[in-house]
Design a protein around this motif. Structure first.
Motif, mmCIF file in Angstrom:
data_model
loop_
_atom_site.group_PDB
_atom_site.id
_atom_site.type_symbol
_atom_site.label_atom_id
_atom_site.label_comp_id
_atom_site.label_asym_id
_atom_site.label_seq_id
_atom_site.Cartn_x
_atom_site.Cartn_y
_atom_site.Cartn_z
ATOM 1 N N SER A 337 0.806 -1.275 -0.107
ATOM 2 C CA SER A 337 -0.082 0.059 -0.066
ATOM 3 C C SER A 337 0.974 1.260 -0.166
ATOM 4 O O SER A 337 2.118 1.098 0.396
ATOM 5 C CB SER A 337 -0.835 -0.053 1.057
ATOM 6 O OG SER A 337 -0.114 0.160 2.267
ATOM 7 N N PRO A 338 0.341 2.284 -0.626
ATOM 8 C CA PRO A 338 1.061 3.615 -0.660
ATOM 9 C C PRO A 338 1.704 3.840 0.957
ATOM 10 O O PRO A 338 2.774 4.368 1.154
ATOM 11 C CB PRO A 338 0.262 4.611 -1.217
ATOM 12 C CG PRO A 338 -0.696 3.958 -1.888
ATOM 13 C CD PRO A 338 -0.825 2.583 -0.968
ATOM 14 N N GLN A 339 0.960 3.800 1.611
ATOM 15 C CA GLN A 339 1.179 4.134 3.274
ATOM 16 C C GLN A 339 2.205 3.231 3.789
ATOM 17 O O GLN A 339 3.018 3.734 4.524
ATOM 18 C CB GLN A 339 0.016 3.763 4.193
ATOM 19 C CG GLN A 339 -1.128 4.794 4.104
ATOM 20 C CD GLN A 339 -2.154 4.428 2.890
ATOM 21 O OE1 GLN A 339 -1.772 3.334 1.984
ATOM 22 N NE2 GLN A 339 -3.129 5.326 2.428
ATOM 23 N N ALA A 340 2.278 1.873 3.187
ATOM 24 C CA ALA A 340 3.518 0.742 3.599
ATOM 25 C C ALA A 340 4.731 1.148 3.047
ATOM 26 O O ALA A 340 5.742 1.526 3.889
ATOM 27 C CB ALA A 340 3.035 -0.383 3.488
ATOM 28 N N LEU A 341 4.950 1.690 2.009
ATOM 29 C CA LEU A 341 5.977 2.312 1.429
ATOM 30 C C LEU A 341 6.521 3.549 2.052
ATOM 31 O O LEU A 341 7.666 3.633 2.215
ATOM 32 C CB LEU A 341 5.808 2.415 -0.196
ATOM 33 C CG LEU A 341 5.564 1.200 -1.160
ATOM 34 C CD1 LEU A 341 5.111 1.500 -2.542
ATOM 35 C CD2 LEU A 341 6.818 0.260 -1.054
ATOM 36 N N ALA A 342 5.393 4.463 2.261
ATOM 37 C CA ALA A 342 6.004 5.636 3.062
ATOM 38 C C ALA A 342 6.656 5.180 4.544
ATOM 39 O O ALA A 342 7.694 5.950 4.763
ATOM 40 C CB ALA A 342 4.615 6.718 3.268
ATOM 41 N N ALA A 343 5.693 4.246 4.914
ATOM 42 C CA ALA A 343 6.350 3.954 6.318
ATOM 43 C C ALA A 343 7.778 3.235 6.217
ATOM 44 O O ALA A 343 8.725 3.746 7.098
ATOM 45 C CB ALA A 343 5.487 3.107 7.155
ATOM 46 N N LEU A 344 7.959 2.663 5.233
ATOM 47 C CA LEU A 344 9.439 2.101 5.275
ATOM 48 C C LEU A 344 10.410 3.084 4.652
ATOM 49 O O LEU A 344 11.413 3.063 5.212
ATOM 50 C CB LEU A 344 9.243 1.082 3.933
ATOM 51 C CG LEU A 344 8.624 -0.362 4.006
ATOM 52 C CD1 LEU A 344 8.575 -1.274 3.045
ATOM 53 C CD2 LEU A 344 9.344 -1.165 5.166
ATOM 54 N N GLN A 345 10.079 4.146 3.928
ATOM 55 C CA GLN A 345 11.098 5.043 3.719
ATOM 56 C C GLN A 345 11.409 5.969 5.102
ATOM 57 O O GLN A 345 12.281 6.669 4.929
ATOM 58 C CB GLN A 345 10.462 5.934 2.331
ATOM 59 C CG GLN A 345 10.489 5.072 1.338
ATOM 60 C CD GLN A 345 10.213 6.162 0.120
ATOM 61 O OE1 GLN A 345 9.006 6.590 0.085
ATOM 62 N NE2 GLN A 345 11.085 6.336 -0.842
ATOM 63 N N ARG A 346 10.385 5.880 5.772
ATOM 64 C CA ARG A 346 10.811 6.904 6.967
ATOM 65 C C ARG A 346 11.393 6.329 8.061
ATOM 66 O O ARG A 346 12.057 6.592 9.071
ATOM 67 C CB ARG A 346 9.303 7.218 7.522
ATOM 68 C CG ARG A 346 8.844 8.474 6.836
ATOM 69 C CD ARG A 346 7.327 8.903 7.816
ATOM 70 N NE ARG A 346 6.646 7.961 8.123
ATOM 71 C CZ ARG A 346 5.416 7.549 7.562
ATOM 72 N NH1 ARG A 346 4.981 8.059 6.640
ATOM 73 N NH2 ARG A 346 4.709 6.636 8.186
ATOM 74 N N TYR A 347 11.568 4.779 7.898
ATOM 75 C CA TYR A 347 12.045 4.118 9.081
ATOM 76 C C TYR A 347 13.468 4.157 9.178
ATOM 77 O O TYR A 347 14.315 4.234 8.053
ATOM 78 C CB TYR A 347 11.535 2.471 9.070
ATOM 79 C CG TYR A 347 11.747 1.553 10.122
ATOM 80 C CD1 TYR A 347 11.487 1.497 11.202
ATOM 81 C CD2 TYR A 347 12.696 0.456 9.722
ATOM 82 C CE1 TYR A 347 12.184 0.874 12.192
ATOM 83 C CE2 TYR A 347 13.177 -0.424 10.569
ATOM 84 C CZ TYR A 347 12.703 -0.272 12.056
ATOM 85 O OH TYR A 347 13.171 -1.012 13.105
ATOM 86 N N GLU A 348 14.280 3.835 10.356
ATOM 87 C CA GLU A 348 15.719 4.272 10.248
ATOM 88 C C GLU A 348 16.322 2.842 9.854
ATOM 89 O O GLU A 348 17.473 3.025 9.565
ATOM 90 C CB GLU A 348 16.030 4.515 11.718
ATOM 91 C CG GLU A 348 15.609 6.127 11.804
ATOM 92 C CD GLU A 348 16.222 7.020 11.443
ATOM 93 O OE1 GLU A 348 17.520 6.939 11.569
ATOM 94 O OE2 GLU A 348 15.910 7.928 10.669
#
Length: 447
Positions: A337-348
């Motif tokens: 999902s777009p939200q999942a990809l965004a979360a992965l990109q924010r994760y350290e």
């Protein structure tokens, strides 16, 4: 018709004759000259497949010729011939781009092996890069630069030190250097130095003879012999004890090893790559890692950036890993999902690519439907300090024993994950005996 041609530069007639005869028996034509000036004239007028040069020449040293060939852009492997014990000069030559080195008196078997390796260096390395680059993903400037460096260092035999955080892909880079170099058809042997008990290290590295110690019931081949002709990758090289560091240094300098219980040394031809997530330079300053060995294995350094430093690559890497995991599990590939990809990109990603793969493997097993959402990733997102709930010990909510047990559990689990679930290495990292470590795992329910 297509006989290779070698340029030999040496001011000693006996050495020129020896090299000429040896090369001719290998069906290689040798053009022999005695100084740098004559060598440069030949290089400007004809093509060569290999150059062998002495370091001490009447009108300069071999380093000047190495630099000239590098600056001219010739795709020509250069091997330098040094006086016995002049390892510092050989290291300087390889830093400037030399392919490899030989020590005097010249060992003919080592010479033939070096020449064969040099002739296998194809000018079509870029073609190999296109075939293998899918395993080192990312189009960020950092990753493009790493791939370019791999392509360059794969052409010579200089020891490479690969630095970077745990899980950043150091072993993958080592494999690509091997695959794109002249030793690609030979063995690639990888060993985690932190996973070998200290009392067995010398035997593991150099082999042993039957009866050389209690339990040596047969001759055993060591890692150097297993990798002969190919590449030996020492992962977590910082974990080597000082006693073995001395023996490793000699093996690198002399290109010879002595199995435990053996009276004579054995010649080995190995390309050495090493890596660690620790600060090796700091360990040298502290005296826990030999400075001379550090300079030998760190002729060329490749530093791998952490995944968080190249967030632009995360989507491509995640999609590639998810497709591979789904294929391995014979499952249809879900979409993010777009939200999942965004979360992965924010994760350290403190565990880097290895942690990303673990997250995706878990998400693949637990997700429902045909897509992976944020909740399926189960990311441990750290809150901003101003909004983070208080996690310090609170005597009203838990006992001190429970709090300390929770802290210990996290420390043990983190050490296991960082060392790929190798208990011996994890125990060593925490400064515990293996027996004590096993006991704590069992007591805390982590066995």
């Amino acid at each position: 018709m297509n006989m290779p041609v070698a340029l030999v530069v040496d001011d000693e007639p006996d050495i020129r004759e020896l090299l000429d005869i040896t090369l001719s028996r290998m069906n290689i034509r040798a053009c022999c000259v005695e100084n740098i000036k004559a060598a440069r004239q030949l290089l400007s007028s004809q093509h060569f497949d290999l150059c062998l040069t002495d370091m001490r020449l009447p009108d300069g040293d071999g380093l000047a010729l190495v630099e000239y060939i590098q600056e001219s852009g010739m795709q020509l492997p250069v091997a330098v011939i040094t006086a016995h014990g002049s390892m510092d000069i050989a290291v300087s030559a390889m830093k400037k781009g030399a392919f490899d080195f030989l020590s005097k008196p010249v060992d003919l078997a080592a010479l033939r092996q070096l020449v064969n390796n040099a002739l296998r260096v194809s000018p079509n390395v870029l073609e190999k890069d296109r075939r293998t680059r899918e395993t080192l993903l990312g189009e960020s400037d950092m990753m493009c630069e790493i791939r370019s460096k791999i392509q360059k260092v794969a052409r010579n035999q200089a020891p490479i030190y690969i630095s970077g955080e745990s899980g950043s892909g150091k072993e993958l880079v080592a494999k690509l250097i091997h695959q794109q170099g002249p030793r690609a058809e030979k063995p690639f042997v990888a060993i985690n130095c932190g996973a070998i008990p200290h009392e067995l290290m010398e035997s593991e590295f150099f082999g042993h003879k039957k009866g050389s110690f209690s339990g040596a019931i047969a001759d055993k081949q060591g890692l150097f012999q297993a990798a002969d002709g190919g590449t030996l990758f020492l992962d977590e090289v910082a974990d080597l004890p000082l006693a073995l560091q001395v023996k490793l240094l000699r093996a690198i300098q002399e290109k010879k090893i002595r199995p435990v219980g053996e009276q004579h040394e054995i010649a080995v031809d190995v390309r050495l790559l090493s890596a660690t997530h620790k600060d090796l330079a700091q360990m040298v300053r502290e005296g826990s890692f030999r400075q001379d060995l550090y300079y030998r294995i760190n002729v060329i350094e490749l530093n791998l950036p952490p995944l968080r430093a190249r967030a632009a690559d995360i989507v491509q890497i995640a999609e590639h890993l998810l497709a591979r995991l789904a294929k391995a599990n014979q499952m249809p590939v879900p979409r993010f999902s777009p939200q999942a990809l965004a979360a992965l990109q924010r994760y350290e990603f403190p565990g880097n690519v290895r942690e990303l793969e673990n997250i995706l493997e878990r998400a693949l097993a637990l997700h429902e439907g045909d897509r992976i959402d944020v909740g399926d990733l189960n990311l441990r997102i750290e809150e901003d300090e101003s909004t983070k709930p208080q996690r310090n010990f609170n005597a009203d909510k838990m006992s001190l024993g429970s709090y300390l047990e929770d802290v210990e559990k996290k420390a043990l689990a983190a050490a296991l994950e960082e060392n790929r679930w190798n208990k011996t290495a994890a125990a060593k990292q925490l400064g515990m005996t293996f027996r004590s470590f096993r006991y704590r795992l069992k007591k805390l329910g982590l066995e």
